[in-house]
Design a protein around this motif. Sequence first.
Motif, PDB file in Angstrom:
ATOM      1  N   VAL A   1       5.919   1.487   8.191  1.00  0.00           N
ATOM      2  CA  VAL A   1       5.765   2.661   7.329  1.00  0.00           C
ATOM      3  C   VAL A   1       7.167   3.060   6.896  1.00  0.00           C
ATOM      4  O   VAL A   1       8.060   3.222   7.726  1.00  0.00           O
ATOM      5  N   LEU A   2       7.336   3.194   5.580  1.00  0.00           N
ATOM      6  CA  LEU A   2       8.638   3.543   5.032  1.00  0.00           C
ATOM      7  C   LEU A   2       8.560   4.911   4.358  1.00  0.00           C
ATOM      8  O   LEU A   2       7.511   5.314   3.868  1.00  0.00           O
ATOM      9  N   ASP A   3       9.699   5.592   4.313  1.00  0.00           N
ATOM     10  CA  ASP A   3       9.757   6.892   3.639  1.00  0.00           C
ATOM     11  C   ASP A   3      10.058   6.694   2.153  1.00  0.00           C
ATOM     12  O   ASP A   3      10.107   5.567   1.658  1.00  0.00           O
TER      13      ASP A   3
ATOM     14  N   MET B   1      -2.793  12.150   6.147  1.00  0.00           N
ATOM     15  CA  MET B   1      -2.217  11.019   5.434  1.00  0.00           C
ATOM     16  C   MET B   1      -1.293  10.207   6.352  1.00  0.00           C
ATOM     17  O   MET B   1      -1.341   8.976   6.359  1.00  0.00           O
ATOM     18  N   SER B   2      -0.483  10.902   7.140  1.00  0.00           N
ATOM     19  CA  SER B   2       0.437  10.220   8.057  1.00  0.00           C
ATOM     20  C   SER B   2      -0.313   9.397   9.096  1.00  0.00           C
ATOM     21  O   SER B   2       0.052   8.249   9.371  1.00  0.00           O
ATOM     22  N   GLU B   3      -1.363   9.996   9.656  1.00  0.00           N
ATOM     23  CA  GLU B   3      -2.164   9.266  10.646  1.00  0.00           C
ATOM     24  C   GLU B   3      -2.786   8.024  10.030  1.00  0.00           C
ATOM     25  O   GLU B   3      -2.796   6.955  10.649  1.00  0.00           O
ATOM     26  N   MET B   4      -3.307   8.153   8.811  1.00  0.00           N
ATOM     27  CA  MET B   4      -3.920   7.005   8.140  1.00  0.00           C
ATOM     28  C   MET B   4      -2.882   5.938   7.848  1.00  0.00           C
ATOM     29  O   MET B   4      -3.127   4.749   8.061  1.00  0.00           O
ATOM     30  N   ALA B   5      -1.702   6.337   7.380  1.00  0.00           N
ATOM     31  CA  ALA B   5      -0.643   5.367   7.093  1.00  0.00           C
ATOM     32  C   ALA B   5      -0.248   4.612   8.357  1.00  0.00           C
ATOM     33  O   ALA B   5      -0.060   3.386   8.326  1.00  0.00           O
ATOM     34  N   MET B   6      -0.131   5.326   9.470  1.00  0.00           N
ATOM     35  CA  MET B   6       0.230   4.679  10.733  1.00  0.00           C
ATOM     36  C   MET B   6      -0.868   3.715  11.190  1.00  0.00           C
ATOM     37  O   MET B   6      -0.577   2.612  11.674  1.00  0.00           O
TER      38      MET B   6
ATOM     39  N   VAL C   1       0.858  -1.165   0.000  1.00  0.00           N
ATOM     40  CA  VAL C   1       0.000   0.000   0.000  1.00  0.00           C
ATOM     41  C   VAL C   1       0.904   1.227   0.000  1.00  0.00           C
ATOM     42  O   VAL C   1       1.848   1.292   0.780  1.00  0.00           O
ATOM     43  N   SER C   2       0.615   2.163  -0.865  1.00  0.00           N
ATOM     44  CA  SER C   2       1.411   3.392  -0.929  1.00  0.00           C
ATOM     45  C   SER C   2       0.531   4.594  -0.642  1.00  0.00           C
ATOM     46  O   SER C   2      -0.595   4.677  -1.123  1.00  0.00           O
ATOM     47  N   PHE C   3       1.072   5.507   0.129  1.00  0.00           N
ATOM     48  CA  PHE C   3       0.443   6.797   0.388  1.00  0.00           C
ATOM     49  C   PHE C   3       1.428   7.836  -0.124  1.00  0.00           C
ATOM     50  O   PHE C   3       2.612   7.752   0.158  1.00  0.00           O
ATOM     51  N   PHE C   4       0.933   8.802  -0.864  1.00  0.00           N
ATOM     52  CA  PHE C   4       1.819   9.865  -1.308  1.00  0.00           C
ATOM     53  C   PHE C   4       1.035  11.155  -1.460  1.00  0.00           C
ATOM     54  O   PHE C   4      -0.179  11.162  -1.581  1.00  0.00           O
ATOM     55  N   MET C   5       1.771  12.239  -1.436  1.00  0.00           N
ATOM     56  CA  MET C   5       1.186  13.563  -1.566  1.00  0.00           C
ATOM     57  C   MET C   5       2.162  14.403  -2.375  1.00  0.00           C
ATOM     58  O   MET C   5       3.362  14.371  -2.122  1.00  0.00           O
ATOM     59  N   SER C   6       1.654  15.122  -3.343  1.00  0.00           N
ATOM     60  CA  SER C   6       2.527  15.988  -4.125  1.00  0.00           C
ATOM     61  C   SER C   6       2.141  17.449  -3.915  1.00  0.00           C
ATOM     62  O   SER C   6       1.009  17.758  -3.566  1.00  0.00           O
ATOM     63  N   LEU C   7       3.119  18.293  -4.122  1.00  0.00           N
ATOM     64  CA  LEU C   7       2.898  19.733  -4.018  1.00  0.00           C
ATOM     65  C   LEU C   7       3.215  20.351  -5.363  1.00  0.00           C
ATOM     66  O   LEU C   7       4.218  19.983  -5.967  1.00  0.00           O
ATOM     67  N   PRO C   8       2.404  21.256  -5.877  1.00  0.00           N
ATOM     68  CA  PRO C   8       1.155  21.723  -5.271  1.00  0.00           C
ATOM     69  C   PRO C   8       0.090  20.641  -5.358  1.00  0.00           C
ATOM     70  O   PRO C   8       0.186  19.723  -6.163  1.00  0.00           O
ATOM     71  N   GLY C   9      -0.881  20.786  -4.533  1.00  0.00           N
ATOM     72  CA  GLY C   9      -1.953  19.800  -4.476  1.00  0.00           C
ATOM     73  C   GLY C   9      -3.048  20.283  -3.551  1.00  0.00           C
ATOM     74  O   GLY C   9      -3.842  21.132  -3.923  1.00  0.00           O
ATOM     75  N   ALA C  10      -3.014  19.788  -2.344  1.00  0.00           N
ATOM     76  CA  ALA C  10      -4.037  20.132  -1.354  1.00  0.00           C
ATOM     77  C   ALA C  10      -4.003  21.626  -1.035  1.00  0.00           C
ATOM     78  O   ALA C  10      -2.947  22.246  -1.046  1.00  0.00           O
TER      79      ALA C  10
ATOM     80  N   SER D   1      13.329   3.677   3.784  1.00  0.00           N
ATOM     81  CA  SER D   1      13.846   3.539   5.146  1.00  0.00           C
ATOM     82  C   SER D   1      12.674   3.670   6.108  1.00  0.00           C
ATOM     83  O   SER D   1      11.651   4.268   5.773  1.00  0.00           O
ATOM     84  N   ALA D   2      12.843   3.138   7.314  1.00  0.00           N
ATOM     85  CA  ALA D   2      11.776   3.235   8.311  1.00  0.00           C
ATOM     86  C   ALA D   2      11.426   4.697   8.581  1.00  0.00           C
ATOM     87  O   ALA D   2      12.312   5.541   8.734  1.00  0.00           O
ATOM     88  N   MET D   3      10.132   4.984   8.595  1.00  0.00           N
ATOM     89  CA  MET D   3       9.659   6.337   8.887  1.00  0.00           C
ATOM     90  C   MET D   3       9.837   6.583  10.384  1.00  0.00           C
ATOM     91  O   MET D   3       9.292   5.861  11.203  1.00  0.00           O
ATOM     92  N   THR D   4      10.622   7.592  10.714  1.00  0.00           N
ATOM     93  CA  THR D   4      10.876   7.926  12.115  1.00  0.00           C
ATOM     94  C   THR D   4      10.206   9.255  12.438  1.00  0.00           C
ATOM     95  O   THR D   4       9.852  10.014  11.526  1.00  0.00           O
ATOM     96  N   PRO D   5      10.054   9.552  13.716  1.00  0.00           N
ATOM     97  CA  PRO D   5       9.523  10.877  14.085  1.00  0.00           C
ATOM     98  C   PRO D   5      10.382  12.006  13.500  1.00  0.00           C
ATOM     99  O   PRO D   5       9.850  13.035  13.082  1.00  0.00           O
TER     100      PRO D   5
END
Length: 70
Positions: free
Chosen positions: A35-37, A20-25, A1-10, A41-45
Motif C-alpha cells: 500500500v502506497l501513499d 477505505m484503509s482497511e479495504m486497501a490493507m 488498484v487505487s483507493f482514494f477519498m476526497s473532501l468534501p465527500g463522505a 511511498s510505503a504507507m506506514t502507521p
Amino acid sequence: VSFFMSLPGAKRPLEAYEAMSEMAMAVARNLKADVLDESHSAMTPQTMEHERQQILEYERQQRLAAKKRQ
C-alpha cells in the motif's frame, strides 16, 4: 488498484477513511502487494495517523464554519 477519498465527500470522513484503509490493507494482503501513499511511498502507521489528523482538522473546520453561519 487505487483507493482514494476526497473532501468534501463522505458525511463521516473519518469512518470512510478507516473503511477505505482497511479495504486497501486487505486487498494488499490478498495480492501480496504494498500500500502506497499519495507520494508513492510505503504507507506506514505514521502516515495513516497523519492522514487521520488531517481529516479530524477538516471536520473541526467544517463545524466552526457551520457555527459561524448560524
